[in-house]
Design a protein around this motif. Sequence first.
Motif, PDB file in Angstrom:
ATOM      1  N   HIS A   1       2.240   1.927  -3.439  1.00 15.04           N
ATOM      2  CA  HIS A   1       1.235   2.482  -4.351  1.00 15.04           C
ATOM      3  C   HIS A   1       1.001   3.964  -4.080  1.00 15.04           C
ATOM      4  O   HIS A   1       0.717   4.729  -5.004  1.00 15.04           O
ATOM      5  N   GLN A   2       1.110   4.392  -2.826  1.00  8.57           N
ATOM      6  CA  GLN A   2       0.751   5.761  -2.433  1.00  8.57           C
ATOM      7  C   GLN A   2       1.905   6.761  -2.501  1.00  8.57           C
ATOM      8  O   GLN A   2       1.675   7.962  -2.586  1.00  8.57           O
TER       9      GLN A   2
ATOM     10  N   THR B   1      -1.579  -5.662  -3.332  1.00  7.72           N
ATOM     11  CA  THR B   1      -2.735  -4.792  -3.100  1.00  7.72           C
ATOM     12  C   THR B   1      -3.026  -4.043  -4.381  1.00  7.72           C
ATOM     13  O   THR B   1      -2.189  -3.975  -5.280  1.00  7.72           O
ATOM     14  N   LYS B   2      -4.183  -3.463  -4.439  1.00  7.94           N
ATOM     15  CA  LYS B   2      -4.568  -2.692  -5.614  1.00  7.94           C
ATOM     16  C   LYS B   2      -4.301  -1.205  -5.365  1.00  7.94           C
ATOM     17  O   LYS B   2      -4.459  -0.709  -4.263  1.00  7.94           O
ATOM     18  N   ALA B   3      -3.871  -0.533  -6.417  1.00  6.58           N
ATOM     19  CA  ALA B   3      -3.660   0.917  -6.317  1.00  6.58           C
ATOM     20  C   ALA B   3      -5.007   1.599  -6.180  1.00  6.58           C
ATOM     21  O   ALA B   3      -5.981   1.209  -6.828  1.00  6.58           O
ATOM     22  N   GLU B   4      -5.070   2.585  -5.301  1.00  5.49           N
ATOM     23  CA  GLU B   4      -6.307   3.347  -5.124  1.00  5.49           C
ATOM     24  C   GLU B   4      -6.469   4.308  -6.292  1.00  5.49           C
ATOM     25  O   GLU B   4      -5.528   5.002  -6.669  1.00  5.49           O
ATOM     26  N   VAL B   5      -7.650   4.319  -6.844  1.00  6.01           N
ATOM     27  CA  VAL B   5      -7.937   5.211  -7.968  1.00  6.01           C
ATOM     28  C   VAL B   5      -8.420   6.551  -7.429  1.00  6.01           C
ATOM     29  O   VAL B   5      -9.307   6.594  -6.585  1.00  6.01           O
ATOM     30  N   ALA B   6      -7.772   7.617  -7.910  1.00  4.77           N
ATOM     31  CA  ALA B   6      -8.162   8.964  -7.452  1.00  4.77           C
ATOM     32  C   ALA B   6      -9.567   9.282  -7.934  1.00  4.77           C
ATOM     33  O   ALA B   6      -9.926   9.011  -9.081  1.00  4.77           O
ATOM     34  N   ALA B   7     -10.363   9.875  -7.046  1.00 10.12           N
ATOM     35  CA  ALA B   7     -11.759  10.201  -7.389  1.00 10.12           C
ATOM     36  C   ALA B   7     -11.822  11.480  -8.204  1.00 10.12           C
ATOM     37  O   ALA B   7     -11.051  12.350  -8.156  1.00 10.12           O
TER      38      ALA B   7
ATOM     39  N   GLN C   1       0.831  -1.210   0.000  1.00 11.50           N
ATOM     40  CA  GLN C   1       0.000   0.000   0.000  1.00 11.50           C
ATOM     41  C   GLN C   1       0.864   1.258   0.000  1.00 11.50           C
ATOM     42  O   GLN C   1       0.574   2.224  -0.718  1.00 11.50           O
TER      43      GLN C   1
END
Length: 196
Positions: free
Chosen positions: A19-20, A190-196, A16
């Motif tokens: 990714h961040q 883990t999966k990368a968080e997609v920016a909203a 995580q």
Amino acid sequence: MSQHIEIPAFLLEMSQQMHQQDNRITAEPIWQVRCKRYLVTQEGYNDHHWEIFYGEDGDYSTLYRSDDGDKSNLAEWLLEHDAEWCKTWLFESDKIESYHDEIESFADVFTQAFIEDFDVDSDHYDLPSSLTKLHFQEIEEVIKSCLTEADANWFIRRKQHDYPHLYTYVASMYLCPQMIELRNWILSLTKAEVAA
């Protein structure tokens, strides 16, 4: 027969974090903890600054750094340890005449003259033999390499007191196929968080 292996929590957290974190536009990043060090060099050969210092038996004290510009420690040391040199400098440089009679002692005259007028960058005088002038080059030393910025920053918080100013630098693991494969595997946990 398929065997289920549980992924340790620290690897999931590391994934995580990877990714961040801001990779600073670097492909296959690795986080380095670095500090700046200074090595003696010849004048004009990649020199960063020069210093005037005194000492013996490995115990040295810097009186002046050219990248700092504060001459007061050097002036006070010269006044205390080599008044004859100070007098010679004052009279040969004709600086003594520009100071008024209301200054009560030679010490006051010298301190004022030296701090205000002494050209420490000039090569037109020889330092007293008890002082040494050396030129230094600046290098960056890699102290630690980490897969995440969080790990690098943890090291800095834990060990800053043992080093000159520590900072992070992002280097690339380009042409390090095993490290790249390891990094990609950790990222895949883990999966990368997609920016909203």
